[in-house]
Design a protein around this motif. Structure first.
Motif, PDB file in Angstrom:
ATOM      1  N   TRP A  84       0.808  -1.215   0.000  1.00 52.30           N
ATOM      2  CA  TRP A  84       0.000   0.000   0.000  1.00 52.30           C
ATOM      3  C   TRP A  84       0.845   1.270   0.000  1.00 52.30           C
ATOM      4  CZ3 TRP A  84       0.497   3.657   3.809  1.00 52.30           C
ATOM      5  CH2 TRP A  84       1.170   3.255   4.970  1.00 52.30           C
ATOM      6  N   TYR A  85       2.097   1.189   0.506  1.00 52.66           N
ATOM      7  CA  TYR A  85       2.933   2.392   0.648  1.00 52.66           C
ATOM      8  C   TYR A  85       3.812   2.565  -0.581  1.00 52.66           C
ATOM      9  CZ  TYR A  85       6.414   5.665   2.380  1.00 52.66           C
ATOM     10  OH  TYR A  85       7.246   6.751   2.516  1.00 52.66           O
ATOM     11  N   VAL A  86       3.947   3.797  -1.041  1.00 59.62           N
ATOM     12  CA  VAL A  86       4.640   4.082  -2.291  1.00 59.62           C
ATOM     13  C   VAL A  86       6.079   3.588  -2.266  1.00 59.62           C
ATOM     14  CG1 VAL A  86       5.292   6.415  -1.537  1.00 59.62           C
ATOM     15  CG2 VAL A  86       5.099   5.889  -3.989  1.00 59.62           C
ATOM     16  N   GLY A  87       6.763   3.672  -1.122  1.00 62.19           N
ATOM     17  CA  GLY A  87       8.137   3.194  -1.044  1.00 62.19           C
ATOM     18  C   GLY A  87       8.236   1.693  -1.231  1.00 62.19           C
ATOM     19  N   ASP A  88       7.319   0.946  -0.598  1.00 61.73           N
ATOM     20  CA  ASP A  88       7.305  -0.506  -0.755  1.00 61.73           C
ATOM     21  C   ASP A  88       6.830  -0.916  -2.145  1.00 61.73           C
ATOM     22  OD1 ASP A  88       8.228  -1.013   1.815  1.00 61.73           O
ATOM     23  OD2 ASP A  88       6.219  -0.942   2.671  1.00 61.73           O
ATOM     24  N   GLN A  89       5.955  -0.119  -2.746  1.00 62.05           N
ATOM     25  CA  GLN A  89       5.451  -0.462  -4.076  1.00 62.05           C
ATOM     26  C   GLN A  89       6.569  -0.519  -5.103  1.00 62.05           C
ATOM     27  OE1 GLN A  89       2.513   2.618  -4.511  1.00 62.05           O
ATOM     28  NE2 GLN A  89       0.924   1.480  -3.429  1.00 62.05           N
TER      29      GLN A  89
ATOM     30  N   SER B 223      -3.139 -22.910 -10.114  1.00 55.86           N
ATOM     31  CA  SER B 223      -3.437 -21.643  -9.439  1.00 55.86           C
ATOM     32  C   SER B 223      -3.000 -20.477 -10.307  1.00 55.86           C
ATOM     33  CB  SER B 223      -2.742 -21.565  -8.081  1.00 55.86           C
ATOM     34  OG  SER B 223      -1.347 -21.396  -8.230  1.00 55.86           O
ATOM     35  N   THR B 224      -3.737 -19.410 -10.192  1.00 55.98           N
ATOM     36  CA  THR B 224      -3.353 -18.141 -10.788  1.00 55.98           C
ATOM     37  C   THR B 224      -3.537 -17.065  -9.732  1.00 55.98           C
ATOM     38  OG1 THR B 224      -3.753 -16.577 -12.601  1.00 55.98           O
ATOM     39  CG2 THR B 224      -5.669 -17.753 -11.745  1.00 55.98           C
ATOM     40  N   THR B 225      -2.594 -16.165  -9.642  1.00 53.95           N
ATOM     41  CA  THR B 225      -2.622 -15.154  -8.583  1.00 53.95           C
ATOM     42  C   THR B 225      -2.071 -13.841  -9.109  1.00 53.95           C
ATOM     43  OG1 THR B 225      -1.841 -14.588  -6.354  1.00 53.95           O
ATOM     44  CG2 THR B 225      -0.376 -15.936  -7.714  1.00 53.95           C
ATOM     45  N   GLN B 226      -2.606 -12.761  -8.606  1.00 54.90           N
ATOM     46  CA  GLN B 226      -2.117 -11.440  -8.994  1.00 54.90           C
ATOM     47  C   GLN B 226      -2.264 -10.473  -7.828  1.00 54.90           C
ATOM     48  OE1 GLN B 226      -2.742  -9.600 -12.963  1.00 54.90           O
ATOM     49  NE2 GLN B 226      -3.875  -8.003 -11.888  1.00 54.90           N
ATOM     50  N   GLY B 227      -1.241  -9.660  -7.647  1.00 51.93           N
ATOM     51  CA  GLY B 227      -1.267  -8.590  -6.655  1.00 51.93           C
ATOM     52  C   GLY B 227      -0.830  -7.294  -7.294  1.00 51.93           C
ATOM     53  N   VAL B 228      -1.470  -6.202  -6.911  1.00 54.83           N
ATOM     54  CA  VAL B 228      -1.151  -4.893  -7.465  1.00 54.83           C
ATOM     55  C   VAL B 228      -0.989  -3.895  -6.327  1.00 54.83           C
ATOM     56  CG1 VAL B 228      -1.946  -2.994  -8.932  1.00 54.83           C
ATOM     57  CG2 VAL B 228      -2.403  -5.361  -9.603  1.00 54.83           C
ATOM     58  N   GLY B 229       0.059  -3.118  -6.398  1.00 57.71           N
ATOM     59  CA  GLY B 229       0.235  -1.987  -5.494  1.00 57.71           C
ATOM     60  C   GLY B 229       0.364  -0.727  -6.323  1.00 57.71           C
TER      61      GLY B 229
END
Length: 985
Positions: free
Chosen positions: A121-126, A428-434
């Motif tokens: 969620w944080y821009v630095g970690d993204q 399995s299929t998975t996706q994450g977005v920040g």
């Protein structure tokens, strides 16, 4: 260390050779999962200990009721209660899990046997491209069981060098009733922001009368507000962090200015000093919504098919403010208001330097055993009669559209071919977005005549006072004091992480001699990591156009829990989010998606994992175990943004077609890369660097043998031994990050860059444990472990490579030496002790554990993220109506860094201080102790009221550099409370 060819090793080798002809098929086998729902703290503890006792490998277990009854809002909170497990906490919510003195990137978290992509969620970690899984998107209510493997075995998905955590969700047909469910409604309250928010969870479980088909549907909506008050060393230019006093560059420090202090100027030369005393104030929201749907079809006893889908999205807009001093820059006579070499402070044609008065110097012993001197207090003042000069900065940033999402869809099928052969498949299929739509902010320079500072204990805010600066509000005064708008920035970022995987497994029952069964399998995963940043164009270079005129101050209670002496300056100004958004809406203009690209910060990495394994499950009189071999191939491909010297390729104006570049046919000539595009100004396509993508493709092969032996010393006393080789892949940015951090100093010009030749980290591991289950829900256990790591990243290495980059200050190209990553060895050795039992046949009981993990890296630096000590102490009470648990947690100091450190983290350089050559100081997190509480009361068997409280002691989280005499940062978050009413049907 190398394994010696003992008789046992020879037998293992023979077994592996004999099994190697078996067909390869893959993968993670779930430990026996509970088939009935466990209720109550005591019952769930009994179930956890039962699974732990019967497991062949050395495991820890958390059941569904453990998660529900502990004072935890997500799985990471619960996992930190286990021996040898620590977490990285953010805003009082545990996010990332580390095991046995390692970084979270070395632990693998699986859901239903497959990896899960998650956004930050944080821009630095993204933009950090970490491999660690953030559990902030995973509410505890979706979980059935977490099985923590401390020793490896061949049928576990590879990637968890330090350990693997397999989290399972509930099975629809495992429910007792045909129709059941739970509805929970409540609220959260955070003391520091002083705000409450709603909390809603609902689950329904249905199955048909024949018990052949069922589903679970769940939805959740959980919201809470956060705030962080901080004192830090964050600042601009020379003033950020720590440095040393240098009389050659600080002529204002004289014997005369030090008169009466007992020191001469020479005494201060080389003394280490903090460049600033900054205050930071951050507010935000965590608005998490999502759900899960699981369908199970079991037409007969031989076939079981389950499909599970999960999605969680969290809106996390956050709003940060900073007020920073500039002590070091003042002494150097610099007005480097935005961090460059800056413009020298000038009065009547003469450069002006601040003086240093009334110093307080202490002697510190560094983490490396050296003794150096540190400036703890002083007055930094411009000469009397000097007009106000640069003394610091203020800024206000609002990160709009900050959001993280995580989701997966898996299809799990199990078919019993006959009494001896069972096959399984898992797709399995998975996706994450920040992403953050707009990271937007304004920066002001502050002008005055001086400042005083004094630093105390590491967990106390420093005293700070400014002179001749006027009120800390935007705008300049007639005498030259006040705050001047000097900088603006707006950008957006989106990072996408996704994976498709397929695994096939088979188990054949042998039941001959001591071989019970043979498992074999294959797995293939295709993983993509992409990150891109966007910068809009401005109408004009005049930053004062449409400048805001209204402002708000820091809250009156800012810093009230940071401690420290009375009277320190806690003032500051900022702008509302609406004001910041209005400024940038008025000053930016649309161009094109292509022109807004910042190519040099993009990341494009593809990783393909192929694996095959064979494993024999063994059983004899009073003993059992497994022995296996896993083959893993990792293929890393990356497109690395590589700069082209200015003038080589022409950049196209926004909306215009790409301009071919004969010298570099692959050049990206449609991206702006921060070059200006002002109204009524001819566009110059030859300024700044353009870029092309250099393609790299590497393959790495690894063989991973494993052995686990379980021996029953008696019915209730179990000894285990494990030996294995495990793997953990390097962070994505090590392979594909572009060139960044360009800087020039006395040693020349240097820039950070990637190293595509880095092979995965591997570890040879030994584990020996003893556990005595001396009564129901009772345990005494001792565990010894050792790991020898090969391939641990050594960042900040200059390998001789150079690159030409555009230098904005000199308006010319310069040659930069490339700092990148090499590899080295490391070792971990430790012990874990666990004890839990009910007390004297009462409703009370205790749980406790303590662990020590001693780490050693070849270059002598501390291992990132590694705490030597971790401990938990919990007490619980439960009767038919009331259950309660109080848990105390301790974690010792560790290197605090992003879990995906850049290729040249500052902790990897060498620095000469007071004539001593030593490693540069990393930022250390000081030891922290937390206290959490949970209680629930059953009005009826179906109606339960629960209360949770975290961070009851309102801890101050402190950070430092070489020792606690060098405070780097101090945070306070406040307490969090949760009240929920739960109805079961």
């Amino acid at each position: 260390m190398m394994f010696k060819q003992t008789p046992l090793a020879a037998a293992v080798s023979l077994a592996l050779w004999s099994l190697s002809a078996m067909p390869a098929m893959a993968q993670t086998q779930e430990a026996p999962i509970q088939t009935v729902e466990v209720t109550g703290i005591r019952a769930s503890m009994a179930k956890s200990l039962e699974v732990k006792k019967n497991a062949t490998a050395n495991v820890e277990v958390i059941t569904a009721e453990d998660v529900g009854k502990m004072p935890d809002k997500n799985l990471a909170d619960s996992l930190q209660r286990l021996a040898g497990v620590a977490v990285r906490t953010d805003y009082d919510e545990a996010e990332k899990v580390s095991m046995r003195g390692t970084n979270p990137d070395m632990s693998l978290i699986l859901f239903n046997g497959h990896t899960v992509s998650g956004g930050d969620w944080y821009v630095g970690d993204q933009g950090s491209s970490s491999r660690s899984t953030s559990l902030s998107l995973m509410p505890s209510s979706v979980l059935n069981q977490a099985l923590v493997y401390k020793t490896s075995q061949a049928n576990i998905v590879d990637g968890g060098m330090a350990g693997t955590i397999n989290v399972t969700t509930r099975k629809p047909l495992a429910a007792k009733e045909r129709l059941s469910g739970v509805v929970s409604a409540g609220m959260s309250y955070a003391t520091l922001p002083g705000k409450s928010a709603p909390d809603l969870n609902a689950t329904v479980n249905w199955k048909n009368e024949a018990g052949t088909f069922g589903f679970i549907a769940q939805g959740f909506a959980e919201k809470r507000y956060v705030r962080r008050d901080t004192s830090s060393t964050l600042a601009y230019g020379f003033s950020s962090g720590y440095d040393v006093i240098n009389l050659k560059n600080m002529p204002g420090i004289t014997d005369e200015s030090l008169k009466g202090s007992g020191y001469t100027a020479k005494d201060l030369d080389g003394v280490r000093m903090r460049g600033t005393a900054s205050t930071e104030f951050v507010e935000g929201v965590r608005d998490r919504k999502g759900g899960m749907l699981s369908l199970e079809f079991k037409p007969n006893k031989d076939l079981d098919v389950t499909m599970t889908g999960f999605y969680s999205g969290m809106n996390a807009n956050n709003y940060g403010r900073l007020n920073a001093g500039a002590f070091y820059s003042m002494l150097m006579g610099k007005a480097d208001t935005l961090g460059g070499t800056g413009t020298n402070t000038n009065v009547n044609g003469q450069q002006v330097y601040a003086t240093l008065k009334n110093p307080v110097i202490v002697t510190e012993k560094t983490m490396y055993g050296d003794t150096i001197r540190v400036l703890k207090a002083a007055d930094i003042m411009y000469p009397a009669g000097t007009p106000p000069q640069y003394i610091g900065n203020s800024e206000s940033f609002y990160r709009n559209g900050a959001r993280a999402t995580s989701g997966f869809l898996d299809l799990d099928a199990k078919y019993r071919v006959n009494d001896d052969l069972t096959v399984k498949t898992l797709f399995s299929t998975t996706q994450g977005v920040g992403k953050t739509d707009a990271d937007q902010g304004l920066t002001y320079a502050r002008f005055g005549t001086g400042a005083s500072f004094s630093y105390g204990a590491v967990d106390q805010a420093p005293f700070i006072k400014y002179y001749g600066a006027g009120a800390n509000v935007p705008g300049m005064n007639a005498d030259g004091s006040g705050n001047m708008l000097i900088g603006r920035t707006i950008s957006g970022i989106k990072t996408t992480d996704k994976e498709n995987s397929l695994q096939l497994d088979a188990e054949y029952k042998v039941n001959k001699s001591f071989i019970e069964s043979i498992e074999t399998g294959v797995r293939y995963a295709d993983h993509h990591r992409d990150s891109a940043r966007r910068y809009p164009a401005y109408h004009t270079k005049d930053i004062n156009a449409n400048a805001p005129t209204s402002y708000i101050g820091f809250p009156g209670d800012f810093g009230k829990d940071l401690g420290g002496p009375a009277g320190w300056d806690n003032t500051g100004f900022t702008f509302t989010p609406e004001t910041l958004k209005a400024y940038f809406a008025a000053n930016t203009k649309p161009t094109s998606d292509e022109f807004e690209r910042r190519v040099f910060s993009e990341l494009h990495v593809r990783e393909r994992q192929s694996a095959a394994y064979v494993m024999a499950n063994l059983e004899g009189e009073r003993w059992s175990g497994n022995v296996g071999l896993r083959f893993v191939q990792t293929r890393e491909t990356a497109d690395i943004p590589t700069p082209i010297a200015p003038g080589k390729c022409e950049r196209a104006a926004p909306g215009q077609p790409a301009i071919p570049c004969a010298a570099y046919p692959g050049a990206v000539t449609t991206a702006g890369d921060l070059q200006p595009y002002y109204d009524n100004t001819p566009f110059n396509g030859f300024t700044g660097n353009t870029y092309y993508f250099a393609h790299t493709d590497r393959k790495f092969n690894n063989f991973l043998p494993s052995l686990n032996i379980r021996y029953e010393l008696s019915k209730d006393m179990i000894a285990r031994f494990g030996a294995s080789k495990t793997i953990s892949r390097q962070n994505y940015n090590m392979y594909g990050v572009g060139f960044s951090g360009a800087a020039c100093d006395a040693q020349g010009c240097h820039v950070n860059g990637p190293n595509p030749d880095l092979h995965p980290m591997t570890a040879k591991n030994l584990d020996a444990s003893w556990a005595w289950y001396f009564a129901r829900r009772s345990l005494v256990a001792v565990d010894l472990f050792y790991s020898k790591i090969d391939g641990y990243a050594k960042t900040g290495t200059t390998g001789g490579a150079t690159v030409e980059l555009w230098d904005e200050l000199s308006k010319a190209g310069k040659v930069y030496a490339v700092n990148t990553s090499s590899q080295q060895g490391a070792k971990i050795a430790g012990i874990e002790l666990s004890y839990e039992q009910p007390l004297f046949n009462t409703n009370f009981g205790i749980t406790s554990n303590v662990s020590k993990a001693h780490t050693k890296v070849d270059d002598g630096r501390p291992m990132v993220g590694a705490s030597e000590y971790a401990a938990n102490l919990g007490g619980y009470y439960e009767d038919d109506k009331l259950s309660a648990r109080l848990v105390w947690n301790y974690r010792s100091e560790y290197v605090n860094s992003s879990t995906a450190p850049s290729p040249t983290a500052n902790s990897q350089g060498m620095t000469t201080i007071q004539g001593i050559l030593m490693p540069s100081a990393p930022t250390m997190a000081a030891p922290v102790k937390t206290l959490a509480f949970n209680a629930s009361y059953s009005f009826t068997p179906n109606l339960v009221l629960s209360f949770d409280a975290t961070n009851l002691t309102n801890v101050r989280r402190a950070y430092y550099r070489y020792s606690e005499d060098e405070q780097s940062k101090l945070d306070v978050i406040g307490r969090q409370f949760y009240l929920n009413l739960k109805y079961k049907f």
